[in-house]
Design a protein around this motif. Sequence first.
Motif, mmCIF file in Angstrom:
data_model
loop_
_atom_site.group_PDB
_atom_site.id
_atom_site.type_symbol
_atom_site.label_atom_id
_atom_site.label_comp_id
_atom_site.label_asym_id
_atom_site.label_seq_id
_atom_site.Cartn_x
_atom_site.Cartn_y
_atom_site.Cartn_z
ATOM 1 N N ASN A 204 -4.602 0.704 4.464
ATOM 2 C CA ASN A 204 -4.634 0.080 4.844
ATOM 3 C C ASN A 204 -5.930 0.074 3.042
ATOM 4 N N ARG A 205 -6.209 1.119 2.313
ATOM 5 C CA ARG A 205 -5.900 0.917 0.832
ATOM 6 C C ARG A 205 -4.704 -0.260 0.525
ATOM 7 N N LEU A 206 -3.318 0.523 0.699
ATOM 8 C CA LEU A 206 -2.091 -0.861 -0.188
ATOM 9 C C LEU A 206 -3.269 -2.586 0.254
ATOM 10 N N ILE A 207 -2.941 -2.380 1.701
ATOM 11 C CA ILE A 207 -3.019 -3.946 2.090
ATOM 12 C C ILE A 207 -5.354 -4.606 1.112
ATOM 13 N N TYR A 208 -5.965 -3.701 0.754
ATOM 14 C CA TYR A 208 -6.971 -3.889 0.105
ATOM 15 C C TYR A 208 -6.008 -4.234 -1.803
ATOM 16 N N ILE A 209 -5.652 -3.816 -1.770
ATOM 17 C CA ILE A 209 -5.141 -3.512 -3.358
ATOM 18 C C ILE A 209 -4.506 -5.296 -3.230
ATOM 19 N N SER A 210 -3.310 -4.888 -2.738
ATOM 20 C CA SER A 210 -2.398 -6.316 -2.101
ATOM 21 C C SER A 210 -2.792 -7.208 -2.356
ATOM 22 N N ASN A 211 -4.076 -7.403 -1.122
ATOM 23 C CA ASN A 211 -4.721 -8.815 -1.601
ATOM 24 C C ASN A 211 -5.630 -8.865 -2.879
ATOM 25 N N LYS A 212 -6.758 -7.968 -3.440
ATOM 26 C CA LYS A 212 -6.639 -8.258 -4.769
ATOM 27 C C LYS A 212 -6.348 -8.467 -6.050
ATOM 28 N N GLU A 213 -5.021 -7.577 -5.468
ATOM 29 C CA GLU A 213 -3.919 -8.612 -7.289
ATOM 30 C C GLU A 213 -2.983 -9.997 -6.548
ATOM 31 N N SER A 214 -3.776 -10.535 -5.551
ATOM 32 C CA SER A 214 -2.938 -11.571 -5.032
ATOM 33 C C SER A 214 -1.439 -11.425 -4.781
ATOM 34 N N PHE A 215 -1.195 -10.116 -4.267
ATOM 35 C CA PHE A 215 0.360 -9.899 -3.762
ATOM 36 C C PHE A 215 0.714 -10.700 -2.387
ATOM 37 N N LYS A 216 1.841 -11.290 -2.324
ATOM 38 C CA LYS A 216 2.749 -11.690 -0.876
ATOM 39 C C LYS A 216 3.224 -10.160 -0.593
ATOM 40 N N TYR A 217 2.793 -10.392 0.880
ATOM 41 C CA TYR A 217 3.792 -9.033 1.151
ATOM 42 C C TYR A 217 3.510 -9.090 2.965
ATOM 43 N N ASP A 218 4.814 -8.861 2.815
ATOM 44 C CA ASP A 218 5.430 -8.831 4.449
ATOM 45 C C ASP A 218 4.420 -7.066 5.011
ATOM 46 N N ILE B 2 7.925 -2.537 -6.278
ATOM 47 C CA ILE B 2 8.020 -3.777 -5.817
ATOM 48 C C ILE B 2 7.715 -5.050 -5.900
ATOM 49 N N SER B 3 5.920 -5.006 -6.531
ATOM 50 C CA SER B 3 5.740 -6.336 -7.284
ATOM 51 C C SER B 3 6.472 -6.612 -7.861
ATOM 52 N N LEU B 4 6.976 -6.722 -8.797
ATOM 53 C CA LEU B 4 8.043 -6.621 -10.023
ATOM 54 C C LEU B 4 8.527 -7.693 -9.279
ATOM 55 N N PHE B 5 8.998 -7.890 -8.054
ATOM 56 C CA PHE B 5 9.758 -8.752 -8.299
ATOM 57 C C PHE B 5 9.013 -10.254 -7.494
ATOM 58 N N ASP B 6 8.033 -11.028 -8.475
ATOM 59 C CA ASP B 6 7.206 -12.350 -8.173
ATOM 60 C C ASP B 6 6.371 -12.346 -7.291
ATOM 61 N N ASN B 7 5.967 -10.696 -7.802
ATOM 62 C CA ASN B 7 4.631 -10.163 -6.808
ATOM 63 C C ASN B 7 4.854 -10.668 -5.022
ATOM 64 N N LYS B 8 6.030 -10.412 -5.078
ATOM 65 C CA LYS B 8 6.277 -9.789 -2.984
ATOM 66 C C LYS B 8 6.511 -8.790 -2.658
ATOM 67 N N ILE B 9 6.095 -8.286 -2.125
ATOM 68 C CA ILE B 9 6.234 -7.143 -1.513
ATOM 69 C C ILE B 9 7.264 -7.332 0.135
ATOM 70 N N THR B 10 8.358 -7.367 0.011
ATOM 71 C CA THR B 10 9.673 -7.860 1.288
ATOM 72 C C THR B 10 9.831 -6.420 1.682
ATOM 73 N N LEU B 11 10.049 -6.678 3.156
ATOM 74 C CA LEU B 11 11.463 -5.378 4.008
ATOM 75 C C LEU B 11 11.907 -4.949 3.115
ATOM 76 N N LYS B 12 13.478 -5.880 2.533
ATOM 77 C CA LYS B 12 14.562 -5.874 1.969
ATOM 78 C C LYS B 12 14.649 -5.264 0.344
ATOM 79 N N ASP B 13 13.042 -5.542 0.059
ATOM 80 C CA ASP B 13 13.199 -4.474 -1.736
ATOM 81 C C ASP B 13 12.610 -3.326 -1.667
#
Length: 369
Positions: free
Chosen positions: A186-200, A225-236
């Motif tokens: 829940n904390r990671l989801i919250y922070i990812s949204n605040k940081e405007s990360f795209k995530y899986d 992982i967010s260094l990849f164009d602000n994306k958090i993918t399962l592959k990375d």
Amino acid sequence: MSVYKILSIKWRPKSFKDFVGNNKIIKNILNSLKNNKIYNTYLFYGPKGVGKTSLSKLLSKSLNCINNIDKNACLNCLSCLSIDKGKSSDVIEIDAASKSKIEDIKDILDNIYYLPISMKYKIYIIDEVHMLSRYSFNALLKIFEEPPKYVKFILATTEFNKIPDTILSRCISFNLKPLDVNEIFNRLIYISNKESFKYDVKAIKLISIYSNGSLRDALMLLDQISLFDNKITLKDTNFFLNRIEDKYVFLFLKYLFLLNYKKIFFYLNIFLVKNINYEYIISNILDKLYKLLLVKVIPNYNYNYIDFIDENFKNDIIKLCDLVTINDINFYYKIFFLNRNNLINFYDKKIFFEYLIFKCIFYNRNKNI
């Protein structure tokens, strides 16, 4: 050019309500502050990354806040702001790993009777306190028990068992537990949204599971992982964890149960080509065998208590159950569990891992004769 702040620092809790996990401890501390039960020496202990240092700073702010609303730091006064920035001369942070000698402690004792410069309390935060020498602990005994009324000590450690009993008897101790998967998720989801990360979502769930209860470790991995164009993918995420997708291990187990030699060696080759850590593969196999056993022994088991990265694996686990007996699972579990440490010390981990697989194959062949 602005200096980049890593996520674990940027999102360090500013107030008690921002603190993640260990809710009962936070409630206990807040109640003691509201009732003016302020202790001379606090000890926070627990595994890495659960918030011991953050909690030490929160307590320092609440004790020294000028506005102090309901014993919560206001976050806006000079005291709160200076502590947040690490610029307060009245809140002294000491790393016991580098300042463990008696000479270092004598410096504290020489200065302890000087009044605070701008705050109500002079607070000493001693991190990794278990690293202090025996002589240093002895020198602090009396001062921990009866410091000047304007001095407080906050100790933090990952090694509670290394703290002398004479010190423990002079502290009020709080055992910070590892965070559960949902708290971290829940904390990671919250922070990812605040940081405007795209995530899986599956990637976030995977990070949450593999951080082993450490929010700091989870944030460090998320940051990387967010260094990849602000994306958090399962592959990375799999790449940084040096792990292989669950489906490969699941299929490998399936073909091992079915004695499909062609497929068994196909997946053994995949493990080799992808340079996957064999210790990780064994841990993954043990995890799946454990879940198999739960479903096998308790057919109506509440799946909400099992951490599935992919919800589809629930059905896969149920299908696997039809291929093995409880005795089979018990045998496989023993093979991998008892040999996990031997694998670490063996010179060629590939050979040792495949030896374990052959033992499973021989067992499977013999039981069908």
